[in-house]
Design a protein around this motif. Structure first.
Motif, PDB file in Angstrom:
ATOM      1  N   ASN A 161       0.954  -1.178   0.011  1.00 10.68           N
ATOM      2  CA  ASN A 161      -0.057  -0.264  -0.112  1.00 10.68           C
ATOM      3  C   ASN A 161       0.892   1.415   0.105  1.00 10.68           C
ATOM      4  O   ASN A 161       0.484   2.277  -0.758  1.00 10.68           O
ATOM      5  CB  ASN A 161      -0.983  -0.016   1.109  1.00 10.68           C
ATOM      6  CG  ASN A 161      -2.324  -0.866   1.122  1.00 10.68           C
ATOM      7  OD1 ASN A 161      -2.479  -1.235  -0.039  1.00 10.68           O
ATOM      8  ND2 ASN A 161      -3.026  -1.076   2.131  1.00 10.68           N
ATOM      9  N   TYR A 165       0.364   4.026  -3.177  1.00 11.55           N
ATOM     10  CA  TYR A 165      -0.332   5.390  -2.937  1.00 11.55           C
ATOM     11  C   TYR A 165       0.704   6.348  -2.517  1.00 11.55           C
ATOM     12  O   TYR A 165       0.442   7.182  -1.983  1.00 11.55           O
ATOM     13  CB  TYR A 165      -1.141   5.129  -1.553  1.00 11.55           C
ATOM     14  CG  TYR A 165      -2.331   4.243  -1.912  1.00 11.55           C
ATOM     15  CD1 TYR A 165      -3.324   4.442  -2.683  1.00 11.55           C
ATOM     16  CD2 TYR A 165      -2.317   2.834  -1.154  1.00 11.55           C
ATOM     17  CE1 TYR A 165      -4.517   3.572  -3.238  1.00 11.55           C
ATOM     18  CE2 TYR A 165      -3.335   2.014  -1.489  1.00 11.55           C
ATOM     19  CZ  TYR A 165      -4.204   2.299  -2.391  1.00 11.55           C
ATOM     20  OH  TYR A 165      -5.367   1.403  -2.757  1.00 11.55           O
ATOM     21  N   GLY A 193      -2.133   9.936   1.169  1.00 11.66           N
ATOM     22  CA  GLY A 193      -2.802  10.147   2.412  1.00 11.66           C
ATOM     23  C   GLY A 193      -4.328   9.698   2.334  1.00 11.66           C
ATOM     24  O   GLY A 193      -4.787   9.332   1.321  1.00 11.66           O
ATOM     25  N   VAL A 202     -11.000   2.560   6.332  1.00 10.39           N
ATOM     26  CA  VAL A 202      -9.966   1.832   5.601  1.00 10.39           C
ATOM     27  C   VAL A 202      -9.951   0.214   5.804  1.00 10.39           C
ATOM     28  O   VAL A 202      -9.465  -0.513   5.005  1.00 10.39           O
ATOM     29  CB  VAL A 202      -8.766   2.422   5.279  1.00 10.39           C
ATOM     30  CG1 VAL A 202      -8.845   3.809   4.615  1.00 10.39           C
ATOM     31  CG2 VAL A 202      -8.026   2.683   6.843  1.00 10.39           C
ATOM     32  N   PHE A 207     -13.714  -1.237   1.056  1.00 11.18           N
ATOM     33  CA  PHE A 207     -13.747   0.204   1.206  1.00 11.18           C
ATOM     34  C   PHE A 207     -12.395   0.663   0.590  1.00 11.18           C
ATOM     35  O   PHE A 207     -11.204   0.361   0.651  1.00 11.18           O
ATOM     36  CB  PHE A 207     -13.582   0.799   2.679  1.00 11.18           C
ATOM     37  CG  PHE A 207     -13.783   2.258   2.823  1.00 11.18           C
ATOM     38  CD1 PHE A 207     -14.755   2.996   2.612  1.00 11.18           C
ATOM     39  CD2 PHE A 207     -12.197   3.176   2.764  1.00 11.18           C
ATOM     40  CE1 PHE A 207     -14.622   4.551   2.641  1.00 11.18           C
ATOM     41  CE2 PHE A 207     -12.380   4.319   2.644  1.00 11.18           C
ATOM     42  CZ  PHE A 207     -13.418   5.051   2.605  1.00 11.18           C
ATOM     43  N   GLU A 209     -11.006   4.594  -0.929  1.00 11.12           N
ATOM     44  CA  GLU A 209     -11.230   6.237  -1.156  1.00 11.12           C
ATOM     45  C   GLU A 209     -11.693   6.640  -2.392  1.00 11.12           C
ATOM     46  O   GLU A 209     -12.329   7.345  -2.659  1.00 11.12           O
ATOM     47  CB  GLU A 209     -10.021   6.884  -0.516  1.00 11.12           C
ATOM     48  CG  GLU A 209     -10.052   7.023   0.913  1.00 11.12           C
ATOM     49  CD  GLU A 209      -9.404   8.177   1.227  1.00 11.12           C
ATOM     50  OE1 GLU A 209      -8.264   8.516   0.771  1.00 11.12           O
ATOM     51  OE2 GLU A 209      -9.859   9.116   2.269  1.00 11.12           O
ATOM     52  N   ASN A 214      -7.841   3.146  -7.374  1.00  5.90           N
ATOM     53  CA  ASN A 214      -7.615   1.941  -6.923  1.00  5.90           C
ATOM     54  C   ASN A 214      -7.796   0.885  -8.042  1.00  5.90           C
ATOM     55  O   ASN A 214      -7.025   0.019  -8.017  1.00  5.90           O
ATOM     56  CB  ASN A 214      -8.808   1.560  -5.785  1.00  5.90           C
ATOM     57  CG  ASN A 214      -8.584   0.148  -5.416  1.00  5.90           C
ATOM     58  OD1 ASN A 214      -8.957  -0.541  -5.981  1.00  5.90           O
ATOM     59  ND2 ASN A 214      -8.124   0.026  -4.013  1.00  5.90           N
ATOM     60  N   GLY A 219      -5.747  -2.720  -6.882  1.00  5.92           N
ATOM     61  CA  GLY A 219      -5.984  -2.912  -5.520  1.00  5.92           C
ATOM     62  C   GLY A 219      -7.520  -3.755  -5.495  1.00  5.92           C
ATOM     63  O   GLY A 219      -8.331  -3.746  -6.388  1.00  5.92           O
ATOM     64  N   THR A 220      -7.544  -4.324  -4.501  1.00 10.07           N
ATOM     65  CA  THR A 220      -8.810  -5.191  -4.190  1.00 10.07           C
ATOM     66  C   THR A 220      -9.802  -4.697  -3.108  1.00 10.07           C
ATOM     67  O   THR A 220     -10.839  -5.070  -2.902  1.00 10.07           O
ATOM     68  CB  THR A 220      -8.382  -6.771  -3.616  1.00 10.07           C
ATOM     69  OG1 THR A 220      -7.820  -6.773  -2.466  1.00 10.07           O
ATOM     70  CG2 THR A 220      -7.517  -7.313  -4.979  1.00 10.07           C
ATOM     71  N   LEU A 222      -9.421  -5.323   0.038  1.00 10.48           N
ATOM     72  CA  LEU A 222      -9.569  -6.308   0.929  1.00 10.48           C
ATOM     73  C   LEU A 222      -8.293  -6.353   1.971  1.00 10.48           C
ATOM     74  O   LEU A 222      -8.165  -6.969   3.136  1.00 10.48           O
ATOM     75  CB  LEU A 222      -9.699  -7.696   0.416  1.00 10.48           C
ATOM     76  CG  LEU A 222     -11.157  -7.776  -0.181  1.00 10.48           C
ATOM     77  CD1 LEU A 222     -11.271  -9.171  -1.049  1.00 10.48           C
ATOM     78  CD2 LEU A 222     -12.140  -7.642   0.783  1.00 10.48           C
ATOM     79  N   GLY A 223      -6.979  -5.679   1.343  1.00 11.51           N
ATOM     80  CA  GLY A 223      -5.869  -5.932   2.072  1.00 11.51           C
ATOM     81  C   GLY A 223      -5.951  -5.474   3.478  1.00 11.51           C
ATOM     82  O   GLY A 223      -5.498  -6.196   4.479  1.00 11.51           O
ATOM     83  N   SER A 225      -8.530  -5.174   5.621  1.00 14.91           N
ATOM     84  CA  SER A 225      -9.396  -5.889   6.335  1.00 14.91           C
ATOM     85  C   SER A 225      -8.558  -7.303   6.916  1.00 14.91           C
ATOM     86  O   SER A 225      -8.754  -7.917   7.941  1.00 14.91           O
ATOM     87  CB  SER A 225     -10.527  -6.395   5.536  1.00 14.91           C
ATOM     88  OG  SER A 225     -11.241  -5.484   4.633  1.00 14.91           O
ATOM     89  N   THR A 248       0.715   8.734   5.154  1.00 18.71           N
ATOM     90  CA  THR A 248       0.004   8.033   6.001  1.00 18.71           C
ATOM     91  C   THR A 248       0.931   7.237   7.016  1.00 18.71           C
ATOM     92  O   THR A 248       2.051   6.705   6.480  1.00 18.71           O
ATOM     93  CB  THR A 248      -0.660   6.931   5.106  1.00 18.71           C
ATOM     94  OG1 THR A 248      -1.691   7.507   4.249  1.00 18.71           O
ATOM     95  CG2 THR A 248      -1.507   6.017   6.027  1.00 18.71           C
TER      96      THR A 248
HETATM   97  P1  ADP Z   1      -6.608  -1.810  -1.778  1.00 15.31           P
HETATM   98  O1  ADP Z   1      -6.405  -3.077  -2.397  1.00 15.31           O
HETATM   99  O2  ADP Z   1      -7.525  -0.670  -2.340  1.00 15.31           O
HETATM  100  O3  ADP Z   1      -5.186  -0.963  -1.476  1.00 15.31           O
HETATM  101  P2  ADP Z   1      -6.964  -1.742   1.130  1.00 15.31           P
HETATM  102  O4  ADP Z   1      -7.806  -2.541   2.181  1.00 15.31           O
HETATM  103  O5  ADP Z   1      -5.297  -2.331   1.408  1.00 15.31           O
HETATM  104  O6  ADP Z   1      -7.368  -1.906  -0.245  1.00 15.31           O
HETATM  105  O7  ADP Z   1      -6.844  -0.408   1.582  1.00 15.31           O
HETATM  106  C1  ADP Z   1      -8.251   0.256   1.681  1.00 15.31           C
HETATM  107  C2  ADP Z   1      -8.151   1.707   1.295  1.00 15.31           C
HETATM  108  O8  ADP Z   1      -7.261   2.379   2.186  1.00 15.31           O
HETATM  109  C3  ADP Z   1      -7.321   1.932  -0.129  1.00 15.31           C
HETATM  110  O9  ADP Z   1      -8.048   1.728  -1.208  1.00 15.31           O
HETATM  111  C4  ADP Z   1      -6.861   3.451  -0.069  1.00 15.31           C
HETATM  112  O10 ADP Z   1      -7.949   4.188  -0.077  1.00 15.31           O
HETATM  113  C5  ADP Z   1      -6.616   3.450   1.436  1.00 15.31           C
HETATM  114  N1  ADP Z   1      -5.063   3.339   1.712  1.00 15.31           N
HETATM  115  C6  ADP Z   1      -4.511   2.254   2.451  1.00 15.31           C
HETATM  116  N2  ADP Z   1      -3.208   2.466   2.507  1.00 15.31           N
HETATM  117  C7  ADP Z   1      -3.304   3.825   2.023  1.00 15.31           C
HETATM  118  C8  ADP Z   1      -1.902   4.562   2.146  1.00 15.31           C
HETATM  119  N3  ADP Z   1      -0.537   3.892   2.512  1.00 15.31           N
HETATM  120  N4  ADP Z   1      -1.929   5.716   1.702  1.00 15.31           N
HETATM  121  C9  ADP Z   1      -3.050   6.009   1.262  1.00 15.31           C
HETATM  122  N5  ADP Z   1      -4.360   5.393   1.319  1.00 15.31           N
HETATM  123  C10 ADP Z   1      -4.171   4.276   1.581  1.00 15.31           C
END
Ligand code: ADP
Length: 269
Positions: A161, A165, A193, A202, A207, A209, A214, A219-220, A222-223, A225, A248
């Motif tokens: 992540n 990001y 962020g 998150v 979920f 953003e 994504n 992205g899925t 689900l990471g 969670s 972040t």
């Molecule tokens: P994804 O596969 O979408 O990354 P995650 O469950 O790992 O799924 O993360 C959920 C959401 O949290 C992401 O879609 C993103 O919007 C936000 N997120 C997670 N880690 C970060 C990060 N390091 N910086 C910014 N946003 C993040």
């Protein structure tokens, strides 16, 4: 006497109703949660499947074209099939979690060893992606009771992540520290962020953003969670914070003594 009996009957009906409601409501909630999960999962899988289908149809439309000219059809189909594969693996982990799975094996190990292993992998990944990576190991050993493989998986989620990001030349840091009874892992970045109001969300399944962004980065949703489930299994806590300078921080606190070793995580989003 008759009035008395009626009162007793009405009271017992009232009590039974309240008791039945108290038993049925959690069952209803759990069925509703399961239904929502299935609906979200099907919805999420439908989009990449539609992309693959349309690209394969595109391939068939011009059979006389050379394979080299078909890149625009093949590349998205391949990318989306990889995403489906990641999503299915993640869904399998969460389904096992819902069925009450716990850590396979709990043993004592030094979090420094985990940090060192992750730093080797991500030092290289970051360089390939033109990002800077800094590793701050603990000053002394941080022995915890846990499952190395699961925590390795958790750190891969957080590090992926942080890379995903963060823009080119971004900074990513992994640090491990400890206090009297906890090991503390922090992954921070100076990327896009997370909005203040989404810091808790998150960790909820699916979920994201920004769905479009994504989708492009594969992205899925689900990471985090899964990261929360792994942390819960260790009796720990995970939180997302905004860095003052932008970016972040994800912080995981793990008790050195895992009292939760045979228990189910308290709460599964
Ligand atoms: P994804 O596969 O979408 O990354 P995650 O469950 O790992 O799924 O993360 C959920 C959401 O949290 C992401 O879609 C993103 O919007 C936000 N997120 C997670 N880690 C970060 C990060 N390091 N910086 C910014 N946003 C993040």
């Amino acid at each position: 006497l008759i009035n008395g009996s009626i009162l007793i009957i009405l009271t017992s009906i009232g009590i039974s109703y309240v008791l039945a409601n108290a038993t049925i409501r959690p069952m209803k909630e759990s069925i509703e949660k399961e239904r929502a999960f299935l609906q979200d999962a099907s919805h999420e899988l439908r989009t990449p499947i539609a992309v693959i289908q349309s690209r394969l149809e595109g391939l068939l439309r011009n059979p006389e074209e050379k394979i080299i000219d078909k890149y625009e059809y093949i590349e998205p189909a391949l990318r989306e099939s990889r995403r489906i594969s990641r999503m299915v693996s993640n869904l399998m982990i969460l389904t096992r979690a819902d069925a009450g799975a716990t850590l396979d094996k709990v043993e004592q190990f030094d979090l420094r060893k985990l940090g060192d292993d992750i730093a080797i992998i991500y030092g290289e990944f970051a360089m390939i992606q033109n990002k800077r990576f800094r590793y701050v190991p603990p000053s002394e050993e941080v022995v915890i009771e846990g499952n190395y493989e699961n925590l390795h998986q958790l750190l891969i989620i957080l590090m992926d992540n942080a890379l995903k990001y963060t823009k080119d030349e971004g900074d990513i840091e992994l640090s491990i520290t400890s206090n009297k009874d906890k090991g503390i892992i922090r992954v921070s970045d100076n990327g896009v962020g997370i909005k203040e109001e989404n810091l808790n969300k998150v960790f909820t399944r699916f979920f994201r953003e920004d769905k479009a962004r994504n989708r492009n980065n594969g992205g899925t949703g689900l990471g985090l969670s899964i990261a929360k489930w792994i942390t819960d299994c260790h009796g720990g806590t995970i939180s997302a914070q905004r860095r003052k300078e932008g970016g972040t921080i994800i912080e995981v606190q793990l008790p050195k003594e895992n009292r939760n070793r045979n228990g189910k995580p308290k709460d599964m989003e």
